[in-house]
Design a protein around this motif. Sequence first.
Motif, PDB file in Angstrom:
ATOM      1  N   GLN A 189       0.853  -1.262   0.085  1.00 26.72           N
ATOM      2  CA  GLN A 189      -0.069  -0.047   0.198  1.00 26.72           C
ATOM      3  C   GLN A 189       0.852   1.255  -0.092  1.00 26.72           C
ATOM      4  O   GLN A 189       0.595   2.271  -0.600  1.00 26.72           O
ATOM      5  CB  GLN A 189      -1.040   0.131   1.222  1.00 26.72           C
ATOM      6  N   ALA A 190       2.031   1.136   0.764  1.00 27.87           N
ATOM      7  CA  ALA A 190       2.991   2.224   0.820  1.00 27.87           C
ATOM      8  C   ALA A 190       3.380   2.630  -0.566  1.00 27.87           C
ATOM      9  O   ALA A 190       3.624   3.845  -1.073  1.00 27.87           O
ATOM     10  CB  ALA A 190       3.976   2.142   1.864  1.00 27.87           C
ATOM     11  N   ARG A 191       3.843   1.602  -1.244  1.00 31.62           N
ATOM     12  CA  ARG A 191       4.364   1.839  -2.620  1.00 31.62           C
ATOM     13  C   ARG A 191       3.579   2.297  -3.703  1.00 31.62           C
ATOM     14  O   ARG A 191       3.711   3.163  -4.416  1.00 31.62           O
ATOM     15  CB  ARG A 191       5.080   0.591  -3.353  1.00 31.62           C
TER      16      ARG A 191
ATOM     17  N   ASN B 229       1.359   6.740  -6.851  1.00 32.25           N
ATOM     18  CA  ASN B 229       0.382   7.449  -7.450  1.00 32.25           C
ATOM     19  C   ASN B 229       0.817   8.921  -7.090  1.00 32.25           C
ATOM     20  O   ASN B 229       0.446   9.969  -7.987  1.00 32.25           O
ATOM     21  CB  ASN B 229      -0.924   7.213  -6.399  1.00 32.25           C
ATOM     22  N   GLY B 230       1.589   9.182  -6.085  1.00 30.44           N
ATOM     23  CA  GLY B 230       1.904  10.669  -5.837  1.00 30.44           C
ATOM     24  C   GLY B 230       2.943  11.184  -7.090  1.00 30.44           C
ATOM     25  O   GLY B 230       2.992  12.167  -7.654  1.00 30.44           O
ATOM     26  N   LYS B 231       3.787  10.240  -7.592  1.00 33.54           N
ATOM     27  CA  LYS B 231       4.842  10.449  -8.586  1.00 33.54           C
ATOM     28  C   LYS B 231       4.044  10.323  -9.888  1.00 33.54           C
ATOM     29  O   LYS B 231       4.195  11.351 -10.669  1.00 33.54           O
ATOM     30  CB  LYS B 231       5.767   9.197  -8.751  1.00 33.54           C
ATOM     31  N   LYS B 232       2.927   9.748 -10.074  1.00 33.54           N
ATOM     32  CA  LYS B 232       2.028   9.845 -11.198  1.00 33.54           C
ATOM     33  C   LYS B 232       1.526  11.149 -11.525  1.00 33.54           C
ATOM     34  O   LYS B 232       1.359  11.629 -12.492  1.00 33.54           O
ATOM     35  CB  LYS B 232       0.900   8.681 -11.419  1.00 33.54           C
ATOM     36  N   GLU B 233       0.829  11.702 -10.273  1.00 35.37           N
ATOM     37  CA  GLU B 233       0.116  12.845 -10.363  1.00 35.37           C
ATOM     38  C   GLU B 233       1.167  13.922 -10.781  1.00 35.37           C
ATOM     39  O   GLU B 233       0.851  14.916 -11.379  1.00 35.37           O
ATOM     40  CB  GLU B 233      -0.386  13.262  -8.852  1.00 35.37           C
ATOM     41  N   GLU B 234       2.296  13.879 -10.153  1.00 39.99           N
ATOM     42  CA  GLU B 234       3.378  14.987 -10.476  1.00 39.99           C
ATOM     43  C   GLU B 234       3.816  15.030 -11.777  1.00 39.99           C
ATOM     44  O   GLU B 234       3.836  15.996 -12.606  1.00 39.99           O
ATOM     45  CB  GLU B 234       4.662  14.546  -9.538  1.00 39.99           C
ATOM     46  N   LEU B 235       3.860  13.732 -12.358  1.00 38.97           N
ATOM     47  CA  LEU B 235       4.179  13.554 -13.922  1.00 38.97           C
ATOM     48  C   LEU B 235       3.270  14.150 -14.817  1.00 38.97           C
ATOM     49  O   LEU B 235       3.485  14.859 -15.591  1.00 38.97           O
ATOM     50  CB  LEU B 235       4.324  11.989 -14.277  1.00 38.97           C
TER      51      LEU B 235
ATOM     52  N   ASP C 274      21.816   2.649 -14.920  1.00 34.91           N
ATOM     53  CA  ASP C 274      20.612   2.614 -15.049  1.00 34.91           C
ATOM     54  C   ASP C 274      19.626   2.632 -13.870  1.00 34.91           C
ATOM     55  O   ASP C 274      20.279   1.781 -13.031  1.00 34.91           O
ATOM     56  CB  ASP C 274      20.459   1.364 -16.067  1.00 34.91           C
ATOM     57  N   MET C 275      18.636   3.018 -13.799  1.00 35.88           N
ATOM     58  CA  MET C 275      17.779   3.101 -12.794  1.00 35.88           C
ATOM     59  C   MET C 275      16.410   2.893 -12.982  1.00 35.88           C
ATOM     60  O   MET C 275      15.937   3.158 -13.992  1.00 35.88           O
ATOM     61  CB  MET C 275      18.042   4.227 -11.791  1.00 35.88           C
ATOM     62  N   PRO C 276      15.414   2.343 -12.131  1.00 41.07           N
ATOM     63  CA  PRO C 276      13.973   2.167 -12.522  1.00 41.07           C
ATOM     64  C   PRO C 276      13.477   3.717 -12.726  1.00 41.07           C
ATOM     65  O   PRO C 276      13.739   4.667 -11.993  1.00 41.07           O
ATOM     66  CB  PRO C 276      13.192   1.510 -11.397  1.00 41.07           C
ATOM     67  N   LYS C 277      12.506   3.830 -13.768  1.00 42.98           N
ATOM     68  CA  LYS C 277      11.887   4.861 -13.993  1.00 42.98           C
ATOM     69  C   LYS C 277      10.595   4.856 -14.467  1.00 42.98           C
ATOM     70  O   LYS C 277      10.059   3.953 -15.073  1.00 42.98           O
ATOM     71  CB  LYS C 277      12.692   5.631 -15.329  1.00 42.98           C
ATOM     72  N   LEU C 278       9.601   5.794 -14.123  1.00 44.26           N
ATOM     73  CA  LEU C 278       8.025   5.681 -14.503  1.00 44.26           C
ATOM     74  C   LEU C 278       7.901   7.133 -15.034  1.00 44.26           C
ATOM     75  O   LEU C 278       8.443   8.116 -15.003  1.00 44.26           O
ATOM     76  CB  LEU C 278       7.350   6.008 -13.199  1.00 44.26           C
ATOM     77  N   SER C 279       7.274   6.804 -16.432  1.00 43.35           N
ATOM     78  CA  SER C 279       7.093   7.904 -17.251  1.00 43.35           C
ATOM     79  C   SER C 279       5.519   8.209 -17.497  1.00 43.35           C
ATOM     80  O   SER C 279       4.891   7.069 -17.591  1.00 43.35           O
ATOM     81  CB  SER C 279       7.662   7.862 -18.579  1.00 43.35           C
ATOM     82  N   TYR C 280       5.332   9.351 -17.950  1.00 43.18           N
ATOM     83  CA  TYR C 280       3.735   9.469 -18.498  1.00 43.18           C
ATOM     84  C   TYR C 280       3.884  10.397 -19.619  1.00 43.18           C
ATOM     85  O   TYR C 280       4.842  10.979 -20.065  1.00 43.18           O
ATOM     86  CB  TYR C 280       3.043  10.559 -17.467  1.00 43.18           C
ATOM     87  N   ALA C 281       3.115   9.768 -20.770  1.00 40.74           N
ATOM     88  CA  ALA C 281       3.071  10.410 -21.907  1.00 40.74           C
ATOM     89  C   ALA C 281       1.671  10.466 -22.595  1.00 40.74           C
ATOM     90  O   ALA C 281       0.736   9.746 -22.205  1.00 40.74           O
ATOM     91  CB  ALA C 281       3.823   9.758 -23.038  1.00 40.74           C
TER      92      ALA C 281
ATOM     93  N   ILE D 202      11.661   5.230  -3.937  1.00 49.37           N
ATOM     94  CA  ILE D 202      10.526   4.516  -3.478  1.00 49.37           C
ATOM     95  C   ILE D 202      11.184   3.044  -2.949  1.00 49.37           C
ATOM     96  O   ILE D 202      10.890   2.711  -1.716  1.00 49.37           O
ATOM     97  CB  ILE D 202       9.528   4.293  -4.714  1.00 49.37           C
ATOM     98  N   ASP D 203      12.017   2.572  -3.841  1.00 53.60           N
ATOM     99  CA  ASP D 203      12.361   1.138  -3.352  1.00 53.60           C
ATOM    100  C   ASP D 203      13.273   1.549  -1.958  1.00 53.60           C
ATOM    101  O   ASP D 203      13.325   0.778  -0.929  1.00 53.60           O
ATOM    102  CB  ASP D 203      13.408   0.594  -4.476  1.00 53.60           C
ATOM    103  N   VAL D 204      14.267   2.676  -1.817  1.00 53.05           N
ATOM    104  CA  VAL D 204      15.066   2.815  -0.654  1.00 53.05           C
ATOM    105  C   VAL D 204      13.961   3.122   0.432  1.00 53.05           C
ATOM    106  O   VAL D 204      14.116   2.582   1.617  1.00 53.05           O
ATOM    107  CB  VAL D 204      15.863   4.202  -0.879  1.00 53.05           C
ATOM    108  N   ALA D 205      12.906   3.735   0.241  1.00 53.38           N
ATOM    109  CA  ALA D 205      11.874   3.907   1.271  1.00 53.38           C
ATOM    110  C   ALA D 205      11.354   2.910   1.781  1.00 53.38           C
ATOM    111  O   ALA D 205      11.160   2.716   3.199  1.00 53.38           O
ATOM    112  CB  ALA D 205      10.888   5.154   1.072  1.00 53.38           C
ATOM    113  N   LEU D 206      11.160   1.974   0.849  1.00 58.72           N
ATOM    114  CA  LEU D 206      10.333   0.732   1.131  1.00 58.72           C
ATOM    115  C   LEU D 206      11.434  -0.056   1.960  1.00 58.72           C
ATOM    116  O   LEU D 206      10.837  -0.760   3.065  1.00 58.72           O
ATOM    117  CB  LEU D 206       9.762   0.173   0.116  1.00 58.72           C
ATOM    118  N   GLU D 207      12.378  -0.382   1.510  1.00 58.24           N
ATOM    119  CA  GLU D 207      13.443  -1.198   2.143  1.00 58.24           C
ATOM    120  C   GLU D 207      13.732  -0.737   3.731  1.00 58.24           C
ATOM    121  O   GLU D 207      13.754  -1.320   4.684  1.00 58.24           O
ATOM    122  CB  GLU D 207      14.790  -1.000   1.521  1.00 58.24           C
TER     123      GLU D 207
END
Length: 181
Positions: free
Chosen positions: A21-23, A28-34, A140-147, A166-171
């Motif tokens: 749920q935290a992830r 969702n916060g990142k998606k809104e920002e994008l 290379d790092m994980p990335k989320l994009s909106y187009a 996000i992965d760092v915070a979840l860890e």
Amino acid sequence: CIVLFTVYRDVTKTTEEQIIQAREKMLNGKKEELKNNVDIALTAMQPLVNHKELTPERAQMMAKAILESIRFAGDGYIFTYTFDGTALTVGPNKAVVGKNLMETKDANGVYFVRDMLDKAKLDGGGYVEYIWLKPSAGKDMPKLSYATEIKEWHWMIGTGVYIDDIDVALEKLKEESNARI
């Protein structure tokens, strides 16, 4: 012993659900920002798209210059591609401008440009997760994009954000949860 195992299993299950749920909340916060960043860029482009006295070529040249200058949140930039997958603006990665990246795969085999073009043409655009070079990390790092699309020009316009934080915070959350058990 069975009671202790059952309690441990239930606590672990709850923790795993909380982490999922935290992830989702962080994503969702990142998606809104994008989406907001792309909407701002689209708003800036609309006068050029609708300009009656400029040729489409001149308007597009001006648009690319504006989009290339936009930077935000450290590594953030706006990218644009033609509908056939040719890179028009790709932030600091000038080497790929003018190249067709439709068949380019990331380290996990994701055809990210193709996938983003497919999502861009949907009503309201869409999101794609993939791996990409993070300039500030040099790897290379994980990335989320909106187009989404600029329909009149047959362009995809988008932006992305690295989600390794996000992965760092979840860890860290997992470690804290394990320490409490």
